[in-house]
Design a protein around this motif. Structure first.
Motif, short mmCIF file in Angstrom:
data_model
loop_
_atom_site.label_atom_id
_atom_site.label_comp_id
_atom_site.label_asym_id
_atom_site.label_seq_id
_atom_site.Cartn_x
_atom_site.Cartn_y
_atom_site.Cartn_z
N LEU A 55 0.83 -1.21 0.00
CA LEU A 55 0.00 0.00 0.00
C LEU A 55 0.86 1.26 0.00
O LEU A 55 0.55 2.23 -0.70
CB LEU A 55 -0.92 0.00 1.21
N LEU A 56 1.94 1.25 0.76
CA LEU A 56 2.82 2.40 0.81
C LEU A 56 3.49 2.62 -0.56
O LEU A 56 3.61 3.76 -1.02
CB LEU A 56 3.89 2.20 1.88
N SER A 57 3.87 1.54 -1.21
CA SER A 57 4.49 1.63 -2.54
C SER A 57 3.51 2.19 -3.56
O SER A 57 3.87 3.02 -4.40
CB SER A 57 4.99 0.25 -2.99
N LEU A 58 2.27 1.71 -3.50
CA LEU A 58 1.24 2.21 -4.42
C LEU A 58 0.99 3.70 -4.22
O LEU A 58 0.84 4.45 -5.19
CB LEU A 58 -0.06 1.42 -4.24
N ALA A 59 0.96 4.12 -2.95
CA ALA A 59 0.74 5.54 -2.66
C ALA A 59 1.88 6.38 -3.22
O ALA A 59 1.64 7.43 -3.84
CB ALA A 59 0.63 5.75 -1.15
N GLY A 60 3.11 5.93 -3.04
CA GLY A 60 4.25 6.67 -3.56
C GLY A 60 4.29 6.66 -5.08
O GLY A 60 4.62 7.68 -5.71
N LEU A 61 3.92 5.52 -5.69
CA LEU A 61 3.94 5.39 -7.14
C LEU A 61 2.90 6.30 -7.79
O LEU A 61 3.20 7.05 -8.74
CB LEU A 61 3.69 3.93 -7.53
N VAL A 62 1.67 6.24 -7.28
CA VAL A 62 0.59 7.06 -7.85
C VAL A 62 0.86 8.54 -7.57
O VAL A 62 0.69 9.40 -8.45
CB VAL A 62 -0.77 6.64 -7.26
N GLY A 63 1.31 8.84 -6.37
CA GLY A 63 1.57 10.23 -6.01
C GLY A 63 2.66 10.86 -6.85
O GLY A 63 2.57 12.03 -7.24
N ALA A 64 3.71 10.06 -7.16
CA ALA A 64 4.84 10.61 -7.93
C ALA A 64 4.54 10.66 -9.43
O ALA A 64 4.80 11.68 -10.08
CB ALA A 64 6.09 9.76 -7.68
N CYS A 65 4.02 9.57 -9.96
CA CYS A 65 3.84 9.47 -11.42
C CYS A 65 2.57 10.15 -11.92
O CYS A 65 2.53 10.64 -13.05
CB CYS A 65 3.85 8.00 -11.84
N CYS A 66 1.51 10.15 -11.10
CA CYS A 66 0.25 10.78 -11.50
C CYS A 66 0.10 12.19 -10.92
O CYS A 66 -0.95 12.81 -11.06
CB CYS A 66 -0.93 9.91 -11.08
N ARG A 67 1.13 12.63 -10.24
CA ARG A 67 1.16 13.98 -9.67
C ARG A 67 -0.02 14.23 -8.73
O ARG A 67 -0.66 15.28 -8.79
CB ARG A 67 1.18 15.03 -10.78
N VAL A 68 -0.31 13.24 -7.87
CA VAL A 68 -1.38 13.40 -6.88
C VAL A 68 -0.72 13.91 -5.60
O VAL A 68 -0.18 13.14 -4.80
CB VAL A 68 -2.12 12.08 -6.62
N THR A 69 -0.78 15.21 -5.39
CA THR A 69 -0.02 15.84 -4.31
C THR A 69 -0.45 15.36 -2.93
O THR A 69 0.40 15.07 -2.07
CB THR A 69 -0.16 17.37 -4.40
N PHE A 254 7.50 15.84 -4.21
CA PHE A 254 6.39 16.60 -3.63
C PHE A 254 6.51 18.08 -3.97
O PHE A 254 5.52 18.73 -4.33
CB PHE A 254 6.38 16.39 -2.12
N ARG A 255 7.72 18.60 -3.91
CA ARG A 255 7.95 20.01 -4.27
C ARG A 255 7.64 20.25 -5.74
O ARG A 255 7.06 21.27 -6.11
CB ARG A 255 9.40 20.39 -3.96
N ASN A 256 7.99 19.27 -6.59
CA ASN A 256 7.67 19.39 -8.02
C ASN A 256 6.17 19.42 -8.24
O ASN A 256 5.66 20.19 -9.06
CB ASN A 256 8.29 18.21 -8.79
N ASN A 257 5.47 18.54 -7.52
CA ASN A 257 4.00 18.50 -7.65
C ASN A 257 3.38 19.83 -7.22
O ASN A 257 2.47 20.35 -7.87
CB ASN A 257 3.43 17.37 -6.80
N ARG A 258 3.88 20.37 -6.12
CA ARG A 258 3.35 21.65 -5.64
C ARG A 258 3.61 22.76 -6.66
O ARG A 258 2.76 23.62 -6.91
CB ARG A 258 4.01 22.00 -4.30
#
Length: 267
Positions: A55-69, A254-258
């Motif tokens: 679950l932690l990997s999925l959160a990091g993967l989606v957050g980074a690649c799909c830009r879900v801040t 995270f800074r990139n997403n912001r």
């Protein structure tokens, strides 16, 4: 523009996601194949660990690649707590395993183990759960090799053996009992036998009893735990360094997403 930190974080989380699959599979296999209480005790923590990593990997993967801040923020928050938890556990592991060691006996290849030499915290934990721990030790057949040797082992050959902490503590009486040797797991009392050590009264030549109720058996187990925890603590240090690197990359992502969110909001 493709951000390097986002891509790198995505790759790292793909790797950890793939690692979580065999961990979950191993836990499920263990729950189905378990024959002992010890094995059944391990299956749920292993599955929980695998699911948590997934679950932690999925959160990091989606957050980074799909830009879900917001998802990436949760990922970083959990990562921070994980690093803090591992750091505290590592310090704790070094503290509770710093005390106690086997006592070398003159003319013997093995050591003697005394419960009072070890951390009070470990003593309390072992005493509280000894009934279940004892069944695990019996199931592991730690004394089987000594029992199989029978009366064929001369006394001096036995004294020269390098027994493990569990074998020394659980499979033979304490040296200060001064029992007479018959075989590795068969000892008789003599006129010089001591009764000041309570382990001397707990010893039995029965293969399913031996010294499993002795304080020395608990001490042998704690010595094993101490050795294992020190190894885990060292591995934790390496893992913490890895997590800090991942966390740093995640902060950049995270800074990139912001920055991207701000650019989209104010074209």
């Amino acid at each position: 523009m493709v951000r390097v930190s986002n891509n790198l974080l995505g790759i790292l989380n793909i790797i950890t996601f793939l690692i979580s699959i065999p961990i979950i599979g191993g836990g499920i296999w263990l729950s189905r194949q378990a024959n002992t209480e010890c094995e059944r005790f391990l299956d749920k923590p292993v599955i929980a660990l695998g699911v948590f990593i997934m679950l932690l990997s999925l959160a990091g993967l989606v957050g980074a690649c799909c830009r879900v801040t917001w998802l990436l923020w949760i990922y970083l928050f959990v990562m921070f707590l994980l690093i803090l938890l591992l750091f505290c556990f590592t310090i704790f592991a070094f503290v509770v395993t710093n005390k106690g060691a086997g006592e070398a006996i003159s003319g013997k290849g093995y050591k003697e183990y005394r419960l009072g030499d070890y951390s009070n915290w470990l003593q309390r934990r072992v005493n509280r759960n000894w009934r279940r721990i004892r069944s695990c030790i019996e199931d592991s057949k730690v004394c089987k090799s000594l029992i199989d040797e029978g009366s064929g082992t001369p006394v001096q050959s036995f004294y020269n053996q390098h027994l493990s902490a569990l074998q020394s503590g659980c499979c033979k009486p304490s040296d200060d009992c001064k029992f007479e040797y018959v075989s590795p797991t068969n000892w008789t009392r003599s006129a010089t036998s001591s009764s000041t050590n309570p382990d001397c009264n707990n010893w039995s030549n029965e293969a399913n009893i031996l010294c499993y109720n002795c304080q020395s058996c608990k001490a042998g187990l704690i010595d094993n735990i101490k050795s294992d925890w020190k190894k885990v603590a060292i591995l934790n240090i390496i893992f913490i360094v890895f997590l800090i690197i991942v966390y740093t990359v995640g902060c950049c992502a995270f800074r990139n997403n912001r920055a991207d969110d701000s650019w989209k909001r104010y074209p």
